[in-house]
Design a protein around this motif. Structure first.
Motif, PDB file in Angstrom:
ATOM      1  N   ALA A   1       0.828  -1.208   0.000  1.00 44.72           N
ATOM      2  CA  ALA A   1       0.000   0.000   0.000  1.00 44.72           C
ATOM      3  C   ALA A   1       0.862   1.258   0.000  1.00 44.72           C
ATOM      4  CB  ALA A   1      -0.931  -0.010   1.216  1.00 44.72           C
ATOM      5  N   GLN A   2       1.948   1.226   0.751  1.00 47.45           N
ATOM      6  CA  GLN A   2       2.850   2.374   0.816  1.00 47.45           C
ATOM      7  C   GLN A   2       3.572   2.586  -0.505  1.00 47.45           C
ATOM      8  OE1 GLN A   2       5.965   2.009   3.751  1.00 47.45           O
ATOM      9  NE2 GLN A   2       6.275   4.220   3.871  1.00 47.45           N
ATOM     10  N   VAL A   3       4.077   1.490  -1.090  1.00 49.35           N
ATOM     11  CA  VAL A   3       4.801   1.579  -2.354  1.00 49.35           C
ATOM     12  C   VAL A   3       3.886   2.057  -3.472  1.00 49.35           C
ATOM     13  CG1 VAL A   3       5.964   0.203  -4.127  1.00 49.35           C
ATOM     14  CG2 VAL A   3       6.528  -0.142  -1.716  1.00 49.35           C
ATOM     15  N   ALA A   4       2.626   1.630  -3.441  1.00 48.09           N
ATOM     16  CA  ALA A   4       1.678   1.991  -4.496  1.00 48.09           C
ATOM     17  C   ALA A   4       1.498   3.501  -4.606  1.00 48.09           C
ATOM     18  CB  ALA A   4       0.332   1.321  -4.239  1.00 48.09           C
TER      19      ALA A   4
ATOM     20  N   ILE B   1       1.820  -9.289  -6.634  1.00 46.10           N
ATOM     21  CA  ILE B   1       2.239  -8.073  -5.934  1.00 46.10           C
ATOM     22  C   ILE B   1       2.341  -6.904  -6.908  1.00 46.10           C
ATOM     23  CG2 ILE B   1       4.107  -6.999  -4.620  1.00 46.10           C
ATOM     24  CD1 ILE B   1       2.433  -8.985  -3.037  1.00 46.10           C
ATOM     25  N   ALA B   2       2.872  -7.176  -8.112  1.00 46.92           N
ATOM     26  CA  ALA B   2       2.962  -6.114  -9.128  1.00 46.92           C
ATOM     27  C   ALA B   2       1.575  -5.589  -9.477  1.00 46.92           C
ATOM     28  CB  ALA B   2       3.660  -6.652 -10.371  1.00 46.92           C
ATOM     29  N   HIS B   3       0.623  -6.494  -9.650  1.00 45.13           N
ATOM     30  CA  HIS B   3      -0.765  -6.082  -9.919  1.00 45.13           C
ATOM     31  C   HIS B   3      -1.313  -5.246  -8.763  1.00 45.13           C
ATOM     32  CE1 HIS B   3      -2.167  -7.924 -13.669  1.00 45.13           C
ATOM     33  NE2 HIS B   3      -1.359  -8.940 -13.415  1.00 45.13           N
ATOM     34  N   ALA B   4      -1.048  -5.692  -7.534  1.00 40.66           N
ATOM     35  CA  ALA B   4      -1.564  -4.977  -6.363  1.00 40.66           C
ATOM     36  C   ALA B   4      -1.005  -3.559  -6.292  1.00 40.66           C
ATOM     37  CB  ALA B   4      -1.221  -5.749  -5.090  1.00 40.66           C
TER      38      ALA B   4
ATOM     39  N   HIS C   1       0.049  -1.752  -8.841  1.00 45.60           N
ATOM     40  CA  HIS C   1      -0.554  -0.968  -9.929  1.00 45.60           C
ATOM     41  C   HIS C   1      -1.985  -0.551  -9.599  1.00 45.60           C
ATOM     42  CE1 HIS C   1      -1.664   0.335 -13.956  1.00 45.60           C
ATOM     43  NE2 HIS C   1      -2.703  -0.484 -13.900  1.00 45.60           N
ATOM     44  N   TYR C   2      -2.809  -1.498  -9.168  1.00 44.65           N
ATOM     45  CA  TYR C   2      -4.227  -1.212  -8.974  1.00 44.65           C
ATOM     46  C   TYR C   2      -4.529  -0.447  -7.693  1.00 44.65           C
ATOM     47  CZ  TYR C   2      -5.115  -4.047 -13.055  1.00 44.65           C
ATOM     48  OH  TYR C   2      -5.125  -4.513 -14.346  1.00 44.65           O
ATOM     49  N   ASN C   3      -3.531  -0.202  -6.886  1.00 44.07           N
ATOM     50  CA  ASN C   3      -3.690   0.672  -5.724  1.00 44.07           C
ATOM     51  C   ASN C   3      -2.981   2.001  -5.922  1.00 44.07           C
ATOM     52  OD1 ASN C   3      -5.097  -0.813  -3.305  1.00 44.07           O
ATOM     53  ND2 ASN C   3      -3.805  -2.342  -4.276  1.00 44.07           N
ATOM     54  N   SER C   4      -2.509   2.257  -7.139  1.00 43.84           N
ATOM     55  CA  SER C   4      -1.777   3.486  -7.439  1.00 43.84           C
ATOM     56  C   SER C   4      -2.641   4.463  -8.230  1.00 43.84           C
ATOM     57  CB  SER C   4      -0.511   3.158  -8.252  1.00 43.84           C
ATOM     58  OG  SER C   4      -0.862   2.829  -9.594  1.00 43.84           O
ATOM     59  N   LEU C   5      -2.098   5.636  -8.492  1.00 41.22           N
ATOM     60  CA  LEU C   5      -2.809   6.637  -9.288  1.00 41.22           C
ATOM     61  C   LEU C   5      -2.890   6.235 -10.765  1.00 41.22           C
ATOM     62  CD1 LEU C   5      -1.331   9.908  -7.732  1.00 41.22           C
ATOM     63  CD2 LEU C   5      -3.557   8.850  -7.271  1.00 41.22           C
TER      64      LEU C   5
END
Length: 224
Positions: free
Chosen positions: A7-10, A29-32, A34-38
């Motif tokens: 969540a922090q990295v996103a 993890i890569a998908h997570a 991306h989909y929690n980012s802007l």
């Protein structure tokens, strides 16, 4: 802990390197991220670096212009084009050849790239997430991976432990896969017995999450 880290990295926009054994869930993890980012509403494009021959990886990444080589009858977009404004996931980046590593480094440094056979530079508004199960430090020492590229992609590093080192995740993952395959196959099975769950938790899972997923798929498929 991993959930909080993702969540922090996103919320950042920097390059991420995900490391771990094969099957530990690096793509998940890569998908997570991306989909929690802007960039969540923009493309997520995956490149399996190990699956692309050295002769094709450059044109697959950057695209090519008409006439760039025999058979190039029209301009073709590369993965960088397709991922514009989104995320490019470079899976098994340790398998990229040295010539392409140089060009990847340039994109990361200057945010520009050229299609094969082209003269124009294209701006790259892309977030790069890389993943590998290899020891990149060892590859650097052997001269098989550029040290400068390693530091460029390892701005934020995430290490995924093997499933045997996080057994507390097994019940949750098993239930997730049960639900997934129950719906896909239209089966009525709704739970995992206590004995079966105990056996799942005792097993070492050398194939990690991928092996657990395959096991659950087989179990649901064979359920009467």
């Amino acid at each position: 802990m991993l959930r909080e880290q993702v969540a922090q990295v996103a919320q950042t926009n920097t390059t991420v390197l995900i490391r771990g054994e094969s099957g530990t869930g690096k793509e998940l993890i890569a998908h997570a991220i991306h989909y929690n980012s802007l960039r969540a509403k923009k493309p997520f494009v995956k490149v399996s670096c190990a699956a692309l021959p050295d002769t094709l990886i450059e044109s697959e990444l950057f695209g090519y212009e008409k006439g760039a080589f025999t058979g190039a009858e029209a301009r073709k977009k590369g993965r960088f084009d397709l991922a514009e404004s989104g995320t490019l996931f470079l899976d098994e980046i340790g398998d990229v050849n040295l010539a392409t590593q140089v060009k990847l480094l340039r994109v990361l440094q200057e945010r520009k790239y050229r299609r094969v056979g082209g003269l124009e530079e294209t701006q790259a508004d892309i977030r790069i997430i890389a993943a590998t199960n290899q020891n990149l430090e060892k590859l650097v020492a052997e001269g098989r991976f550029r040290e400068d590229l390693f530091y460029r992609i390892n701005v934020i590093g995430i290490h995924l432990p093997s499933l045997r080192d996080r057994r507390e995740d097994i019940p949750l993952l098993a239930e997730h896969f049960l639900e997934k395959f129950r719906e896909q196959m239209g089966k009525s099975v709704s739970s995992i017995s206590r004995e079966a769950m105990a056996a799942l938790c005792r097993y070492d899972w050398p194939g990690n999450i991928r092996e657990l997923e395959n096991t659950m798929e087989r179990a649901v498929a064979l359920e009467a």
